[in-house]
Each structure stands twice: as structure tokens, then as C-alpha cells.
Design an enzyme around this catalytic site. Structure first.
Site, short mmCIF file in Angstrom:
data_model
loop_
_atom_site.label_atom_id
_atom_site.label_comp_id
_atom_site.label_asym_id
_atom_site.label_seq_id
_atom_site.Cartn_x
_atom_site.Cartn_y
_atom_site.Cartn_z
N ASN A 1 0.89 -1.17 0.00
CA ASN A 1 0.00 0.00 0.00
C ASN A 1 0.92 1.21 0.00
O ASN A 1 1.52 1.53 1.02
CB ASN A 1 -0.89 -0.02 1.25
CG ASN A 1 -1.66 1.28 1.40
OD1 ASN A 1 -1.75 2.08 0.47
ND2 ASN A 1 -2.22 1.52 2.58
N TRP A 2 1.03 1.84 -1.15
CA TRP A 2 2.02 2.92 -1.28
C TRP A 2 1.59 4.23 -0.61
O TRP A 2 2.39 5.16 -0.52
CB TRP A 2 2.30 3.17 -2.77
CG TRP A 2 3.25 2.18 -3.36
CD1 TRP A 2 3.95 1.20 -2.70
CD2 TRP A 2 3.64 2.10 -4.73
NE1 TRP A 2 4.74 0.52 -3.59
CE2 TRP A 2 4.57 1.04 -4.84
CE3 TRP A 2 3.28 2.81 -5.88
CZ2 TRP A 2 5.15 0.69 -6.06
CZ3 TRP A 2 3.86 2.45 -7.09
CH2 TRP A 2 4.78 1.41 -7.17
N LYS A 3 0.34 4.33 -0.20
CA LYS A 3 -0.15 5.56 0.43
C LYS A 3 0.16 6.76 -0.49
O LYS A 3 0.09 6.62 -1.70
CB LYS A 3 0.44 5.70 1.83
CG LYS A 3 0.22 4.43 2.67
CD LYS A 3 0.48 4.57 4.12
CE LYS A 3 0.16 3.25 4.82
NZ LYS A 3 0.31 3.30 6.25
N GLY B 1 3.00 -1.04 4.20
CA GLY B 1 3.22 0.35 3.81
C GLY B 1 4.69 0.59 3.50
O GLY B 1 5.18 0.30 2.42
N GLY B 2 5.41 1.11 4.48
CA GLY B 2 6.79 1.55 4.31
C GLY B 2 7.70 0.54 3.60
O GLY B 2 8.46 0.91 2.71
N GLU C 1 -5.28 -4.36 10.78
CA GLU C 1 -4.18 -3.44 10.98
C GLU C 1 -4.38 -2.66 12.27
O GLU C 1 -5.09 -1.64 12.28
CB GLU C 1 -4.11 -2.44 9.83
CG GLU C 1 -3.92 -3.06 8.47
CD GLU C 1 -3.30 -2.08 7.50
OE1 GLU C 1 -2.33 -2.47 6.85
OE2 GLU C 1 -3.75 -0.93 7.41
O1 LIG Z 1 -1.61 -0.36 4.76
C1 LIG Z 1 -0.54 -0.52 5.34
C2 LIG Z 1 -0.40 -0.22 6.73
O2 LIG Z 1 -0.95 1.01 7.06
C3 LIG Z 1 0.92 -0.52 7.34
O3 LIG Z 1 1.87 0.48 7.11
P1 LIG Z 1 3.37 0.20 7.58
O4 LIG Z 1 3.77 -1.10 6.97
O5 LIG Z 1 4.16 1.35 7.07
O6 LIG Z 1 3.34 0.10 9.08
#
Ligand SMILES: O=C[C@H](O)COP(=O)(O)O
Length: 252
Positions: A10-12, A235-236, A168
Site C-alpha cells: 500500500n504505497w499511500k 506500507g513503508g 491493521e
Molecule cells: O496499509 C498498510 C499499513 O498502514 C501498514 O503500514 P506500515 O507497513 O508502514 O506500518
């Protein structure tokens, strides 16, 4: 167990179209066999055209990070699930805690989005998860079960069998604090039991449940060894090709 694991990035709000193309070019020939692990990138709406072009013909599944629950109309700034389908998307993430928190999305919105996504032949990844406050009050199970019941309201067993739920815990997102694999498994098991209570055993056995929250190459194997964890929403650690490849190839 016949569920195919699914590791999704999930690249946000990161990456532009050029970076998207570079990323996909770097990973597309090194992805696992999709019958063993499904690899997925969900990107910002402005990158989706680049994503689909770059991923064409590869084993990379592609998706959006959000959509609206109407296909068209006077909804300035929204993303149509119909157009996402026309563009060749496979999945849409809905109900991420960042959408619920910053953009005030409700359980009802998320349920409407799930229905619109199915109506257009796409699959939702429905996110749920509790805040630190809720966990400290030991109310996380009630909280997550209520989110799941609301999100699935009115969906058929067949639809639920094909969707993905992402657990999550908000306190583990982007914080470096992963839930322990036992904590993650406990909630994913509860979610599966909730699906069984709402539908039936077969549906519960089919639905795929991801864990998300500081998943990285160093902890993915341990998390994926748990019986009710079928994947990760990352995410990250999904933003660099090398790290994404380590995640999706965790079985090697
Ligand atoms: O959608 C992904 C999540 O919000 C996790 O993010 P993260 O892997 O950066 O903690």
C-alpha cells in the site's frame, strides 16, 4: 489449506508515475508464481495508469487505495470503481484507518464501497483495526468484530469468500511496533470466527486475512507461519523494490 497467500504493498501518498514504472520494471520478472503467493501493489490514483502499463503481462496484481461508492456523477475529486475496473485494476483497499481517521469515513461508507466494488467486478481489501486506547482498554475484539459486521452487511457468502480482510492495529502502523505474531494471529482468528458466525465454515475457510502494521522482510516469515494469517498489507517496506521482493518471496 487452499488459501493463496497475498502480499500487498500500500504505497499511500508516495511515488509518482515515473517512480511507479521504475519500481515495476525492477520487480516484475522476480515475482513468485501467483499460485504460490499473490503479489499486489495498490497505488495512488494518479499512478494507476503507469502501474497498469508497467505491470501488463507480468504476475503483478494491481489495485487502488480507495474509491467512491458511486460510479459517476457530481462528486468532485472522487474515484469511480467503474473506471478502476475499466483500467484493469484487480483490488481496491477500503476502510484504511487513515481514511477513517483523516477523512472521516464511516462503517456505512465502507459497506457501500464494498458493494460498489463487487458490482464492478473488483475485489475489496477491507481494513479494520483498533487504536492503542481501545487495546489498552482490552476492547479490541469487540471493536474489530463490529467493524467487520458493518463492512460485510448485505454481502453474499460468495462475495465474502473472494474478498480480503486486512487487520491493521493502528498502534502498529508506521511506528515500527509490530503486533506480536501471536497478537496478530489471535485477532485474525477472531475475524475468521466472525465470518463463520455470519456465514458458514466454508466462507470462513475461503476468506483471506492479512495482517498489516510494520510488516518487513525481518518479520514476514514469522507472521506468515500463523494459521489464520494469509498475507500482509505493507506500507513503508513496500516502497523499495528489493524490500518488496523479499516480502513476496518470503517462502524462498
Ligand atoms: O496499509 C498498510 C499499513 O498502514 C501498514 O503500514 P506500515 O507497513 O508502514 O506500518
Amino acid at each position: 489449506m487452499s488459501r493463496t497467500p497475498i502480499i500487498a504493498g500500500n504505497w499511500k501518498l508516495h511515488m509518482n508515475p515515473e517512480q511507479t514504472t521504475e519500481f515495476v520494471d525492477a520487480v516484475k520478472d522476480k515475482l513468485p508464481d501467483p499460485s504460490k503467493v499473490e503479489s499486489l501493489i495498490c497505488a495512488p490514483a494518479v499512478d494507476l495508469d503507469a502501474l497498469r502499463k508497467a505491470a501488463k503481462g507480468s504476475n503483478l496484481h494491481i489495485g487502488a487505495e480507495n474509491c467512491y461508492f458511486e460510479d459517476e456523477g457530481a462528486y468532485t475529486g472522487e474515484t469511480s470503481p467503474k473506471v478502476l475496473k475499466e483500467m484493469g485494476m484487480d483490488y481496491v483497499i477500503i476502510g484504511h484507518s487513515e481514511r477513517r481517521g483523516y477523512f472521516h469515513e464511516t462503517d456505512e461508507d465502507i459497506n457501500k464501497k464494498a458493494k460498489a466494488i463487487f458490482a464492478n467486478g473488483l475485489k475489496p481489501i477491507i481494513c479494520c483495526g483498533e487504536s492503542l486506547e481501545t487495546r489498552e482498554a482490552n476492547k479490541q475484539e469487540d471493536w474489530v468484530v463490529a467493524q467487520i459486521k458493518a463492512a460485510l452487511d448485505g454481502l453474499t457468502a460468495e462475495q465474502v469468500s473472494s474478498l480480503v480482510i486486512a487487520y491493521e492495529p493502528i498502534w502498529a502502523i508506521g511506528t515500527g511496533k509490530t503486533a506480536s505474531s501471536d497478537q496478530a494471529e489471535e485477532m485474525c482468528k477472531t475475524i475468521r470466527e466472525t465470518v463463520k458466525d455470519l456465514y458458514n465454515e466454508e466462507t470462513a475457510e475461503n476468506v483471506r486475512i492479512q495482517y498489516g502494521g510494520s510488516v518487513k522482510p525481518a518479520n514476514v516469515k514469522e507472521l506468515m507461519s500463523k494459521p489464520d494469517i494469509d498475507g500482509g498489507l505493507v506500507g513503508g517496506a513496500s516502497l523499495k523494490p528489493e524490500s518488496f521482493l523479499e516480502l513476496v518471496n518470503y517462502q524462498d
